[in-house]
Design an enzyme around this catalytic site. Structure first.
Site, PDB file in Angstrom:
ATOM      1  CB  SER A 113      88.588   5.818 -25.384  1.00 30.09           C
ATOM      2  OG  SER A 113      89.909   5.326 -25.203  1.00 30.09           O
ATOM      3  CB  SER A 160      90.652   4.198 -22.270  1.00 30.57           C
ATOM      4  OG  SER A 160      90.034   5.438 -22.094  1.00 30.57           O
ATOM      5  CE  LYS A 177      91.441   3.454 -28.112  1.00 33.12           C
ATOM      6  NZ  LYS A 177      91.692   3.718 -26.690  1.00 33.12           N
TER       7      LYS A 177
END
Length: 492
Positions: free
Chosen positions: A155, A179, A77
């Site tokens: 997210s 998330s 990420k």
């Protein structure tokens, strides 16, 4: 089955037997990534680094010195700092930033022999539930049931889409209010949010420091156990990191939960929850009962205050954390006009560098921390947070081992469908997940079924603090009972 669609466990075992090499596995993933630009999951591809690390992994495998993650290709990420590789947190304000250091989590994965394929798209500064706030553009869910492009959740939407579309065998995610778990449920994968302090936050771009926690996103519960073992551990550089031994999470997957008490919280039965999710929750409850668990009704009375408390605390901490992006030290700096001073530079840099959602949350956070409102909002939210944590403490003290809830209030929705809605409607996507962050508990989303249109749905299990091993075992039982094997049909 293609190499890139293997589980971490299957790839590990096959590479140890010499059935294929880490380089071959990595090349399969790199090919899949290049063919999947339509998903927009990868923001920064690093094929040269990937192949170099794959060759190093092959040498370790050959020498018989191979940890479980050795040679496993992962997506990282864009919130995790990676030495010499762009780390933008999907924000214009960090354009061109290449850290001189590596986050602790990615350092540990690298030390275990894992292969970094590149950096994954996400919501800007991890603020979002649909992956529509990134400076890189929207991530698209690989699941498609009509002519719409669906959200992968947020997210960690790039992480979820990449794992679901077989672009990597696993991915790192971060979870501040859901998330990891919400995108996992939207894409039919497993997402684990560990206990706060189980994984180091050092080198992870901060959103809300008392809530953020890194975790694995994988195809199976066993893979989550393997990957979490490599990510977790004490870190002296993170003052909130727990100095606790990391159990062998994979060894904990016995499949035996006889006599375990599973709590079903009555406050999570919310008006407007789709019938498919209510049905899934009931079926999941019966699966655990059939496996020998005792099902008990429980009450978490302060649940209804969780979302408002979260959306005071998280923006307040974001306002503080994002104050460092001022155009002076790194990242984007606004061009100044004649006569502009330092104040104009700060204002213009932030106006140009931060997207609308980040600006909204920074303004909310600054407001609730301001003189005259600090006690009315921030301190009151902190007190509510303590009550939410106490609810969980009392339930666990009464003998409950884990709590079963839905992971999301709906299946994946279309990109752009909530663009004109009140932002609070988007925030409601976190209704089942934020309590876990506020209380610092471990939670895991497990794919357990499909809705009537064929979209994946997940259930969430919540465990005791530091009880990841037991939680993973309960999730393993649920996963086996549900038998979820559906994959998105390739259209990209």
């Amino acid at each position: 089955m293609t190499l890139n669609s293997l589980t971490i466990a299957a790839a590990r075992d096959a590479m140890r037997k010499g059935e294929f090499t880490a380089v071959e596995l990595t090349e399969a993933c790199l090919g899949a990534i290049d063919a999947a630009d339509a998903l927009n999951a990868f923001a920064h591809k690093t094929p040269e680094i990937a192949l170099e690390r794959a060759r190093e992994a092959d040498a370790r495998l050959k020498a018989g010195d191979a940890p479980d993650m050795c040679g496993i290709p992962l997506g990282i990420k864009d919130l995790f700092c990676t030495e010499g590789v762009a780390t933008q947190a999907a924000s214009k304000i960090l354009q061109g930033f290449k850290p001189e250091y590596e986050s602790t989590v990615t350092s540990q994965l690298r030390a275990s022999g894992a292969v970094m394929l590149g950096k994954l798209n996400m919501d800007e500064f991890a603020m979002g539930s649909s992956n529509e706030t990134a400076c890189y553009g929207d991530v698209v869910n690989p699941w498609k049931v009509d002519d719409r492009k669906l959200t992968p959740g947020g997210s960690s939407g790039g992480s979820a889409a990449a794992v679901a579309a077989d672009l990597c065998l696993g991915a790192t995610g971060t979870d501040t209010g859901g998330s990891i778990r919400q995108p996992a449920a939207f894409t039919g994968i497993v997402g684990m949010k560990p206990t706060y302090g189980r994984c180091s936050r050092w080198g992870v771009v901060a959103f809300a420091s008392s809530l953020d926690q890194a975790g694995p996103m994988t195809r199976t519960v066993r893979d989550a156990a393997i990957m979490l073992g490599a990510m977790a551990g004490h870190d002296a550089k993170d003052s909130t990191s727990a100095d606790l031994a990391v159990p062998d999470f994979e060894a904990a997957l016995t499949g035996d939960i006889k006599g375990r008490k599973i709590g079903i919280p009555r406050e999570y039965r919310m008006e407007g929850t789709p019938e498919a999710i209510e049905k899934l929750w009931a079926e999941g409850t019966e699966m655990l009962r059939d496996a020998g668990a005792e099902i008990v009704d429980i009450s978490l009375p302060h649940t209804k205050y969780a979302l408002p408390a979260y959306y005071v605390i998280a923006p307040a901490e974001a306002s503080s954390n994002l104050a460092r992006y001022d155009g002076v030290r790194y990242g984007h700096r606004a061009t100044l006009n004649a006569g502009d001073g330092i104040t104009e530079m700060y204002e213009n840099t932030r106006a140009q560098g931060f997207g609308p959602e980040v600006q909204r949350r920074v303004m909310i956070g600054t407001y609730v921390l301001s003189a005259g409102f600090y006690d009315a909002y921030y301190n009151r939210a902190r007190k509510v947070r303590a009550l939410i944590k106490r609810d969980f403490d009392e339930v666990f003290a009464a003998g409950v081992d884990a709590i079963l809830t839905p992971a999301t209030p709906s299946p994946a929705f279309g990109l752009g469908e909530m663009a004109d809605a009140d932002p609070v409607e988007m925030y409601l996507n976190d209704v089942f997940t934020v309590t876990v962050n506020l209380a610092g508990l471990p939670g895991i989303a497990v794919p357990t079924g499909l809705d009537s249109k064929g979209l994946p749905l997940g259930l969430q299990l919540i465990g005791k603090p530091w009880g990841e091993a037991d939680l993973l075992n309960t999730a393993y039982v649920l996963e086996n009972a549900a038998g979820f094997v559906s994959k998105p049909s390739k259209w990209w």
